[in-house]
Design an enzyme around this catalytic site. Structure first.
Site, PDB file in Angstrom:
ATOM      1  N   ASP B  87      39.766  76.397  35.040  1.00  0.00           N
ATOM      2  CA  ASP B  87      39.672  75.095  35.708  1.00  0.00           C
ATOM      3  C   ASP B  87      40.702  74.108  35.163  1.00  0.00           C
ATOM      4  OD1 ASP B  87      38.706  74.621  33.203  1.00  0.00           O
ATOM      5  OD2 ASP B  87      36.776  73.785  33.821  1.00  0.00           O
ATOM      6  N   CYS B  90      40.936  75.577  30.308  1.00  0.00           N
ATOM      7  CA  CYS B  90      40.578  76.814  29.610  1.00  0.00           C
ATOM      8  C   CYS B  90      41.096  76.836  28.182  1.00  0.00           C
ATOM      9  CB  CYS B  90      41.041  78.035  30.390  1.00  0.00           C
ATOM     10  SG  CYS B  90      42.808  78.052  30.735  1.00  0.00           S
ATOM     11  N   HIS B 266      46.384  81.328  32.121  1.00  0.00           N
ATOM     12  CA  HIS B 266      44.991  81.289  31.680  1.00  0.00           C
ATOM     13  C   HIS B 266      44.768  81.778  30.241  1.00  0.00           C
ATOM     14  CE1 HIS B 266      40.712  81.084  32.078  1.00  0.00           C
ATOM     15  NE2 HIS B 266      40.585  82.340  31.714  1.00  0.00           N
TER      16      HIS B 266
END
Lengths: 151, 277
Positions: B87, B90, B266
């Protein structure tokens, strides 16, 4: 929800006791749930808006302060400014993508006072009529493009 | 010039572009974005349970040698992974969770970090952050730290509950973001050289560090780890040549307390084999 109300209660107290210059909270406008406030604002002296009175409406979601407040000018006098549409919507990056929970009602008011104060020519945004005709009621549902930080 | 993006549509030919003036384009785009965010939120917890790291092998096709070899090399050192929700937070959420997990096991480090966090609050106010909101955020952060101190939160399950309560979890992320911003502004003479020309540190921080959901870059990581004196080891799993993951320590030569896996865009949390009982 609990953290949102606790935070808003503090903000309310803070703006009542130390309001920024030219800004005051309209006591009658604040309901018990605290989700909607009206702030009275005066144009700063020495600026194009000297002597004018404006009203700003704040709406808070249950995700406040992580979610930005919805802020619009309301009432009979909407300031004529290149970033303010005639329906009261304001193009200001801290109200959408640059919002941070370190900001507050107070800092939003200060930013808006400063945006008005630095204006050199009273005019509406160039796309005012199209925008006002087609936009959503909620300015947070507009994908704003922030192109300059001069005014 | 500025304005809402749907102003652009005015110059287009509605028939040729298939532009329907009755549909509010912005609202449609934003509704779609919210739906994607909701789908992610429904399927991936803010911080998930530990899982066997070898599941990564199944995420890439068999003929993808670069990834397969790198994952095999990763498996020699690590055996478990904990996913975080993609989101934009992370890095901050994963780092903070892994650090809190460590703090449960080290009372002395917890006391040190409580002192550091209190000092950071004063620093932020001295830097010109509004004291009123900083106090609110700091108080919420300290409530979480104190729950570690009182042992109210003393195991993985309780920590997961804390980090999966959206409000509490976001307060933790926001405090870490603000202290990162404070550190960058305090040391702007050095860090400004990493920014695009013309961008001030204050601007960078208010656009890219302080708002929730803005992704983290090296500069965020260096600043956060330097500000609180906690080392992290990041393993980069990407398409770069070689059969080993690229490993970076922040700050340089630190003794890391936290291990993260980076795949383009990510961060997830990694667990060393030696910690396995």
């Amino acid at each position: 929800m609990a953290s949102m109300q606790k935070r808003l209660q503090r903000e309310l107290k803070s703006i009542q006791t130390e309001p920024p210059p030219g800004v005051s909270i309209n006591q009658n406008s604040v309901g018990s749930s605290l989700t909607q406030w009206i702030v009275d604002m005066e144009g700063a002296s020495g600026t194009l808006y000297e002597g004018e009175k404006f009203q700003l409406q704040f709406k808070f979601s249950s995700k406040y302060p992580f979610d930005s407040p919805e802020v619009t000018f309301i009432g009979p006098n909407i300031p004529i400014h290149p970033h303010v549409y005639s329906n009261g919507h304001i193009c200001l990056s801290i109200l959408t993508e640059d919002w941070s929970p370190a900001l507050s009602v107070q800092s939003v008011c200060l930013s808006i006072v400063s945006m008005l104060s630095s204006c050199t020519e009273k005019k509406r945004p160039p796309d005012n009529s199209l925008y006002v005709k087609t936009c959503s009621k909620n300015p947070k549902k507009t994908k704003w493009w922030y192109h300059d930080e001069k005014v | 010039m500025e304005g809402p993006s749907n102003a652009e549509s005015s110059s287009k030919d509605p028939v040729k572009d298939g532009w329907n003036p009755d549909i509010n384009q912005d609202e449609a785009i934003i509704a779609q974005q919210r739906q994607i965010e909701k789908d992610i939120a429904d399927s991936i917890k803010l911080v998930g349970d530990k899982m066997d790291l070898s599941f990564l092998l199944s995420e890439y096709p068999d003929e993808d040698d670069v990834y397969k070899n790198k994952i095999k090399s990763l498996l020699k050192k690590y055996h478990l992974l904990r996913r975080t929700r993609p989101d934009g937070n992370c890095f901050f959420r994963g780092f903070t969770f892994a650090y809190f997990e460590y703090l449960i096991t080290d009372a002395q480090e917890l006391d040190r970090f409580i002192d550091v966090s209190n000092k950071i609050k004063d620093d932020l106010i001295a830097l010109g952050f509004p004291s009123f909101t900083i106090e609110d955020i700091h108080e919420n952060f300290m409530n979480a730290l104190n729950s570690l101190k009182t042992k109210e939160v003393s195991n993985e399950e309780q920590l997961l509950n804390l980090f999966n309560e959206q409000g509490t979890s976001d307060y933790l992320v926001v405090f870490m973001r603000l202290l990162t911003s404070g550190y960058l502004q305090k040391n702007q003479e050095f860090y400004s050289s990493f920014l695009d020309s013309g961008l001030t540190m204050k601007n960078f921080c208010s656009h890219e560090v302080e708002p929730l959901n803005k992704e983290s870059d090296h500069i965020h990581i260096i600043a956060l780890t330097s500000a609180i004196g906690v080392g992290v080891c990041i393993n980069y799993l990407d398409r770069a040549q070689g059969d080993q993951v690229t490993v970076h320590y922040f700050p340089d030569n630190c003794d890391p307390k936290i291990y993260l896996l980076y795949r383009p865009g990510h961060y997830d949390i990694l667990y060393l084999r030696k910690d396995d009982v």
